[in-house]
Design an enzyme around this catalytic site. Structure first.
Site: not given
Lengths: 345, 345, 345, 345
Positions: D149-151, D154
């Site tokens: 996932g993107c979160y 990061a």
């Protein structure tokens, strides 16, 4: 204190009426309708609604509206608005229609641009075009107001006085208009989602925008002559604001004459402000207000006058002008409850 | 592999050259200058600079540049650019000037619009106007390119072929153009800070924008007749993109004829794309690319042709076209290192 | 009707005071100062200023201010504010200082964070910290108000009642705050220009933001115990609004208890609204208003309470709260002239 | 040259794969599917698609995909992805799944957070979590990649090395993350339309975001200990970018130690860049790139380490990392076709 209804209160023009009337000292909202949210409190849908948070959305039934209000603002789609207007007028309710249904005097023009048979052609003759500064006297007595479109408001205010005075030619007018995104309404469409609009600029409905005949009708009336215009609309990545850049063949090279004609025409209209020649308006300077700012410049190289007008599409372009008209209909000062001070920045 | 210099590399056009050339397989940046940042590494100023992060900003001394590079891009203000160009040409360096200094063939026109005596009038005769698709052959041989302005690029590409073919009248042209904020440059001005620009739309430099004579010069050349235009510029709250909406008196009512004329003219120009009549471009669809998209529609009601063109002001409107010109000057395929695929969204 | 002055009226907080006071029924602006614009009319600088357009900017001379006004709002930088406050207090003018100069009770803390010797340490004892809902009674009698910072307002309102009630631990607090760009002020800095801020999000002043000691001072007061916090600030690409996301160690697992404590504490404070547990505020819902919305949720997985508060940084975070305090100082109802209805969208 | 398919190519991650692969020298897109647009050319839907404009959307039939491609990127919703993956794996096609279906190793955790029975639990054991820099070696050999996932991307990149080194405590971690709007996908929802998002900032899915278990699983793996975190997500009014602000209890007061540990861990990972202590990243500096920038600061007042990471949610947070994984799977250099140079501004 007049009791008023908002029919279709969950869109941006309905919400804007709630915002404006919350600060209005002389009107009471007694009824709000929403087909989709019937039975819910306003504050369940809009947590920021403080003044009217306890009001409950009624279904859009004319009888219910007529029971509660003496004037109704219609914020429903064209077609539906005409049907609602007929029922409300029959029940004695005064109507300010924010849709396009009563703006065009000729139902054939309506049908040709809106691809729909008019739903209440018999009411057209009693409808008054609610461009306040132009039709102020008829509005006072009217029972049915066709509230102008946002683009026509921005386009007509600078042009009508100059056409009346013969300072610009009625031929060859070009209106290049730009609008913030709230003008497209509050509905779930892919082309309106943030990432499709943000960091983009585009023209849309080129040469076929439905506000064209409305603009032409009122310009023709002012010029006493049939007028056709080029009218192009663009989408600006911002919430509110319309800026119209207008090109007209000048009938004089005296720049001051245009300025004086506009200044004089709007001398007693406190919402229309004419800037000194060479100064031009920003939409941010009218945000949240009922103002229309107009700038102009004569270009001696081409013989054209360039006019630039700015309004907040949701206020002077819709709900603010509707309240301005309501004020006149109830014998109140036109400015009641309407701001001239923008939220800046 | 050509060695190139960027003179004035800390503004948006300089940065954009760095970005484009980072992906260019056939050019090597050997020198970047900055008066203000002399002695610093690029990556000290721009932490995101990866490809060239170790390059050090040199002072903008012609000798230093000439020592390192065979071609220099000038990204400095007008006036300064002409002086730098003279020194670099004397040292045998080829020059692509992104300022306005060599765009206007008549130094008197330059002085009248820029309020400045031309700093190198003797070089004007050898300068080639770098609108690639129009002056491709001269560009190949040129040693001094006047890279076009962003607005002129967007305005000229749709108009020149139609004027050449006589499909539109040379009189009465109106160009209503809108630009993202990067066109205003990278400098600390109050009117450019975020809260003054965001959620605002305005016209600026109405009837006095300095790109006007550049547009008129090239249109006049195409029409073989002196042309004056109305040219109005607006500021759009977005980083990149220009959209020009153009109104011309049509010489035919055959919409397809305009489309075919443009399509045929740009048949071998892969960066210019003509959309089907009635379709119009979005600036988001050219973001980061060297494309120019052109839409058109004939309006039979007014007899006018409406053209809408879209470019990225920093790419086809500045640094991308500069690289396109560099490619030709070095005998490379025009498209080398230039993207046609936008960053969307 | 109280006569008031705005010292430093050309920044965003000064402009916001003009906007709010234009709608205030009980205050009269008799003096506005600006060093840079001395002698000019407001409307020459801000064409949208209607209500006060004829007022002329005076130089920031305490004597001039004292002659015209009984209360002055100071919208000048820290350091300058303390000097002005001293002179105005000596002349008997009541002062609401929007700078940081009188917020910290200990001048050594001030000097350590602001790198400046305090310019009026003798006045610190009479200064009242103007977080209205917390210090309401002292504000009524005060002659010198230290108007709170925008971030501290958003951070303190949710935390103070819970610390007082012992519902959260005083240790380990984290405040992760995000602000619109107007919080950075109205000055020409490269890092604030549109293209540097738009389409970007970043943290700034991490672990060194000057609002930290102000937050800690008031929290310590509430907890009767020295508190240190992690406080991080971020810049959001929008004009207005602060959202603070706060993490606290919960002393109970009963989510409703937090809600009731806050609701009860603010029962008679109409500008602070507590949302039902699990609901969270949007900054758009407070835009242009003096509201503070607070949402909360207890996370049983980590034992932490998450609080989210939203304010308009220019209203409740600055000029609105200043007017709220002025109202109290003049014996007016706290809400006078302050909006609870946002401009949405 | 590997032949690849994009299943579900009309959303933002599908479009981003098209953009990236258009510049990829070693992969050929041979199949794109779309249930809704079956039979249409890409360029009919996306006029800006140049490289692949002639490709025709196929229906999402596994047989069709298997016939054309040896690797498929799945850009379809969770649930549907697992079903498609099973069919494609059965047909021998390698799969990179951009949905959440294969990220959680325990199907019960999946069911608890996604409220859905897992559609292919038998494949979970062969799935490799595609956080490239952490699981590089397994990815090379994998046939089924669970693209992160993107979160989580990061959040995990800054934390994993520090947990492995024991430099931060595994307890009490807080991740306060902020995302641009493209993370919400390309679908017509009222809450995503421009005027509802622009000029707003809010938290959403507080304490219940589905990326939480994915983050916790990978952190627990790194720490060799079960970890729970506070994870809060916010919506930023911009198209692209994630910034995660992370708070951890430091196990040392030596700031340089954190920096060195991260620098050393990512020494051979060219997409992860560690900034000098006290410097923090901007999302604009990674726009359009596959980079992850990480800043850090130790706060001696609270004993916490503050980490800030920035990625482009559509690139390193989705399609870029997917291509990075594809490169490894095909034995290509990891960086092939992936940009490190942002589109700035």
């Amino acid at each position: 204190m007049p009791k008023v209804a908002i029919v279709g209160a969950t869109g941006y023009t309905g919400l804007e009426l709630l915002r404006i009337l919350a600060h209005h000292p002389q009107a009471e909202i007694t009824c709000v309708t929403s087909r989709k949210e019937t039975g819910k409190k306003i504050k369940e849908i809009f947590p920021f609604e403080d003044a009217f948070g306890e009001l409950v959305f009624a279904p859009p039934e004319p009888d219910l509206v007529a029971e509660k209000a003496e004037l109704a603002f219609l914020c429903v789609p064209h077609g539906a608005a005409a049907q609602m207007a007929r029922a409300l007028r029959a029940a004695g309710v005064r109507v300010i229609d924010l849709s396009a249904d009563f703006r065009l005097k000729d139902p054939k023009t309506y049908e040709s641009w809106y691809k729909l048979a008019h739903q209440a052609p018999d009411l057209l003759s009693e409808a008054v075009y609610g461009l306040t500064e132009i039709h102020r006297e008829e509005i006072r007595e009217a029972n049915l107001i066709a509230n102008p479109g946002c683009y026509p408001t921005a386009s007509l205010l600078p042009l009508i006085p100059l056409l009346k005075e013969g300072l610009i030619a009625p031929e060859g007018l070009i209106i290049d208009a730009k609008s913030g995104v709230s003008g497209a309404g509050r509905s779930a469409k892919l082309r309106l989602i943030y990432c499709e609009v943000n960091e983009d600029f585009c023209a849309y409905n080129v040469a076929i925008h439905r506000h064209t005949p409305e603009i032409e009708q009122e310009l023709s009336l002012a010029a006493q002559k049939e007028i056709v215009v080029n009218f192009t609309t663009h989408l600006v990545p911002m919430n509110r604001g319309i800026l119209a850049t207008i090109y007209a063949k000048a009938q004089t090279g005296d720049e001051q004459a245009f300025f004086e004609a506009l200044r004089s025409y709007y001398a007693s209209s406190s919402f229309v402000k004419i800037l000194s020649p060479g100064q031009f308006p920003n939409t941010a300077h009218v945000r949240g207000t009922n103002l229309c700012l107009i700038g102009l410049k004569y270009d001696p190289r081409t013989g054209r006058l360039i006019l630039v007008s700015a309004i907040d599409n949701l206020v002077k372009g819709a709900s603010g002008q509707a309240v301005q008209n309501m004020n006149l209909m109830f014998g109140l000062p036109e400015e009641t409850g309407l701001s001239k001070r923008p939220l800046f920045p």
